[in-house]
Write a protein that holds these residues in place. Structure first.
Motif, PDB file in Angstrom:
ATOM      1  N   GLU A 182       0.825  -1.204   0.000  1.00 35.61           N
ATOM      2  CA  GLU A 182       0.000   0.000   0.000  1.00 35.61           C
ATOM      3  C   GLU A 182       0.859   1.254   0.000  1.00 35.61           C
ATOM      4  OE1 GLU A 182      -3.700  -0.143   2.421  1.00 35.61           O
ATOM      5  OE2 GLU A 182      -2.676  -1.883   3.307  1.00 35.61           O
ATOM      6  N   GLY A 183       0.321   2.338  -0.539  1.00 33.43           N
ATOM      7  CA  GLY A 183       1.013   3.619  -0.559  1.00 33.43           C
ATOM      8  C   GLY A 183       0.088   4.698  -1.092  1.00 33.43           C
ATOM      9  N   GLN A 184       0.653   5.852  -1.369  1.00 35.48           N
ATOM     10  CA  GLN A 184      -0.115   6.968  -1.918  1.00 35.48           C
ATOM     11  C   GLN A 184       0.572   7.468  -3.172  1.00 35.48           C
ATOM     12  OE1 GLN A 184      -0.245   9.806   1.268  1.00 35.48           O
ATOM     13  NE2 GLN A 184      -2.051   8.885   2.164  1.00 35.48           N
ATOM     14  N   ASP A 185      -0.220   7.734  -4.203  1.00 34.08           N
ATOM     15  CA  ASP A 185       0.285   8.246  -5.478  1.00 34.08           C
ATOM     16  C   ASP A 185       1.400   7.357  -6.037  1.00 34.08           C
ATOM     17  OD1 ASP A 185      -1.485  10.384  -5.371  1.00 34.08           O
ATOM     18  OD2 ASP A 185      -0.062  11.630  -4.285  1.00 34.08           O
ATOM     19  N   ILE A 186       1.168   6.044  -6.071  1.00 32.27           N
ATOM     20  CA  ILE A 186       2.169   5.091  -6.545  1.00 32.27           C
ATOM     21  C   ILE A 186       2.262   5.166  -8.065  1.00 32.27           C
ATOM     22  CG2 ILE A 186       2.741   2.646  -6.736  1.00 32.27           C
ATOM     23  CD1 ILE A 186       1.324   2.221  -4.065  1.00 32.27           C
ATOM     24  N   ARG A 187       3.507   5.178  -8.570  1.00 34.03           N
ATOM     25  CA  ARG A 187       3.751   5.208 -10.007  1.00 34.03           C
ATOM     26  C   ARG A 187       4.935   4.312 -10.333  1.00 34.03           C
ATOM     27  NH1 ARG A 187       3.659   9.694  -7.543  1.00 34.03           N
ATOM     28  NH2 ARG A 187       5.758  10.383  -7.972  1.00 34.03           N
ATOM     29  N   LEU A 188       4.810   3.520 -11.382  1.00 38.28           N
ATOM     30  CA  LEU A 188       5.931   2.725 -11.869  1.00 38.28           C
ATOM     31  C   LEU A 188       6.880   3.677 -12.578  1.00 38.28           C
ATOM     32  CD1 LEU A 188       7.370   0.045 -12.474  1.00 38.28           C
ATOM     33  CD2 LEU A 188       5.888  -0.176 -14.489  1.00 38.28           C
ATOM     34  N   ALA A 189       8.091   3.815 -12.073  1.00 35.03           N
ATOM     35  CA  ALA A 189       9.065   4.742 -12.651  1.00 35.03           C
ATOM     36  C   ALA A 189       9.962   4.066 -13.676  1.00 35.03           C
ATOM     37  CB  ALA A 189       9.916   5.369 -11.547  1.00 35.03           C
ATOM     38  N   HIS A 190      10.328   2.797 -13.423  1.00 31.65           N
ATOM     39  CA  HIS A 190      11.243   2.084 -14.322  1.00 31.65           C
ATOM     40  C   HIS A 190      11.124   0.587 -14.085  1.00 31.65           C
ATOM     41  CE1 HIS A 190      14.946   1.058 -16.471  1.00 31.65           C
ATOM     42  NE2 HIS A 190      15.269   0.327 -15.422  1.00 31.65           N
ATOM     43  N   ALA A 191      11.104  -0.178 -15.166  1.00 30.97           N
ATOM     44  CA  ALA A 191      11.100  -1.635 -15.051  1.00 30.97           C
ATOM     45  C   ALA A 191      12.040  -2.207 -16.091  1.00 30.97           C
ATOM     46  CB  ALA A 191       9.692  -2.192 -15.239  1.00 30.97           C
ATOM     47  N   SER A 192      12.963  -3.050 -15.655  1.00 31.85           N
ATOM     48  CA  SER A 192      13.882  -3.746 -16.558  1.00 31.85           C
ATOM     49  C   SER A 192      14.177  -5.114 -15.963  1.00 31.85           C
ATOM     50  CB  SER A 192      15.176  -2.944 -16.727  1.00 31.85           C
ATOM     51  OG  SER A 192      15.935  -2.973 -15.535  1.00 31.85           O
ATOM     52  N   ASP A 193      15.021  -5.878 -16.623  1.00 33.97           N
ATOM     53  CA  ASP A 193      15.415  -7.186 -16.085  1.00 33.97           C
ATOM     54  C   ASP A 193      16.214  -7.040 -14.804  1.00 33.97           C
ATOM     55  OD1 ASP A 193      14.181  -8.448 -18.187  1.00 33.97           O
ATOM     56  OD2 ASP A 193      16.007  -8.603 -19.382  1.00 33.97           O
ATOM     57  N   MET A 194      16.836  -5.882 -14.617  1.00 32.76           N
ATOM     58  CA  MET A 194      17.698  -5.667 -13.453  1.00 32.76           C
ATOM     59  C   MET A 194      16.974  -5.066 -12.252  1.00 32.76           C
ATOM     60  SD  MET A 194      20.484  -6.873 -14.540  1.00 32.76           S
ATOM     61  CE  MET A 194      21.650  -6.332 -13.327  1.00 32.76           C
ATOM     62  N   SER A 195      15.978  -4.208 -12.482  1.00 30.38           N
ATOM     63  CA  SER A 195      15.346  -3.546 -11.343  1.00 30.38           C
ATOM     64  C   SER A 195      13.948  -3.041 -11.677  1.00 30.38           C
ATOM     65  CB  SER A 195      16.204  -2.364 -10.867  1.00 30.38           C
ATOM     66  OG  SER A 195      16.265  -1.387 -11.875  1.00 30.38           O
ATOM     67  N   ILE A 196      13.153  -2.845 -10.623  1.00 32.87           N
ATOM     68  CA  ILE A 196      11.846  -2.206 -10.716  1.00 32.87           C
ATOM     69  C   ILE A 196      11.868  -1.043  -9.739  1.00 32.87           C
ATOM     70  CG2 ILE A 196       9.370  -2.439 -10.346  1.00 32.87           C
ATOM     71  CD1 ILE A 196       9.632  -5.380 -11.103  1.00 32.87           C
ATOM     72  N   LEU A 197      11.723   0.174 -10.267  1.00 33.25           N
ATOM     73  CA  LEU A 197      11.726   1.376  -9.441  1.00 33.25           C
ATOM     74  C   LEU A 197      10.321   1.958  -9.391  1.00 33.25           C
ATOM     75  CD1 LEU A 197      14.995   3.084 -10.730  1.00 33.25           C
ATOM     76  CD2 LEU A 197      14.704   1.626  -8.725  1.00 33.25           C
ATOM     77  N   VAL A 198       9.904   2.345  -8.194  1.00 29.89           N
ATOM     78  CA  VAL A 198       8.564   2.865  -7.962  1.00 29.89           C
ATOM     79  C   VAL A 198       8.673   4.216  -7.276  1.00 29.89           C
ATOM     80  CG1 VAL A 198       6.392   2.442  -6.748  1.00 29.89           C
ATOM     81  CG2 VAL A 198       7.643   0.538  -7.746  1.00 29.89           C
ATOM     82  N   ALA A 199       7.899   5.186  -7.737  1.00 29.11           N
ATOM     83  CA  ALA A 199       7.804   6.484  -7.075  1.00 29.11           C
ATOM     84  C   ALA A 199       6.480   6.524  -6.319  1.00 29.11           C
ATOM     85  CB  ALA A 199       7.868   7.617  -8.089  1.00 29.11           C
ATOM     86  N   MET A 200       6.498   7.126  -5.133  1.00 29.70           N
ATOM     87  CA  MET A 200       5.277   7.291  -4.345  1.00 29.70           C
ATOM     88  C   MET A 200       5.415   8.512  -3.447  1.00 29.70           C
ATOM     89  SD  MET A 200       5.550   4.225  -1.506  1.00 29.70           S
ATOM     90  CE  MET A 200       5.676   2.932  -2.708  1.00 29.70           C
ATOM     91  N   ARG A 201       4.292   8.985  -2.962  1.00 26.85           N
ATOM     92  CA  ARG A 201       4.309  10.155  -2.093  1.00 26.85           C
ATOM     93  C   ARG A 201       4.988   9.804  -0.784  1.00 26.85           C
ATOM     94  NH1 ARG A 201      -1.104  12.757  -0.143  1.00 26.85           N
ATOM     95  NH2 ARG A 201      -1.553  12.410  -2.322  1.00 26.85           N
TER      96      ARG A 201
END
Length: 92
Positions: free
Chosen positions: A32-51
């Motif tokens: 759970e979070g607030q204002d979650i956005r997928l920032a980057h997805a690749s074979d190496m990493s998944i980055l998520v931005a949130m408030r």
């Protein structure tokens, strides 16, 4: 938005991330979070931005950028019956 990592698919909405099994569709975890956005997805990493928390300078909330990392359940291992207990020194 969505991303796939191994045997899991991650489904993103503004309030939560669902992690499901690719093969069965079974729900594995919800983050759970607030204002979650997928920032980057690749074979190496998944980055998520949130408030994030409110900025102490009073300029409003700050975003936080996090990397999602797969973890494993910790399994309890039983201690040998003759081993001292963790709380023995405190008479508990």
């Amino acid at each position: 938005a969505y991303a796939r990592r191994g045997e899991h698919v991650l489904l993103f909405s503004p309030e939560f991330i669902e992690i499901r099994s690719v093969f069965s569709g079974k729900l594995v975890q919800v983050i759970e979070g607030q204002d979650i956005r997928l920032a980057h997805a690749s074979d190496m990493s998944i980055l998520v931005a949130m408030r994030g928390a409110e900025d102490k300078g009073g300029s409003g909330p700050a975003d936080k950028l996090v990397e999602l990392v797969e973890t494993a359940d910790l399994t309890a291992q039983s201690a040998p019956s003759n081993a001292p207990g963790l709380w023995d020194e405190w008479d508990m």
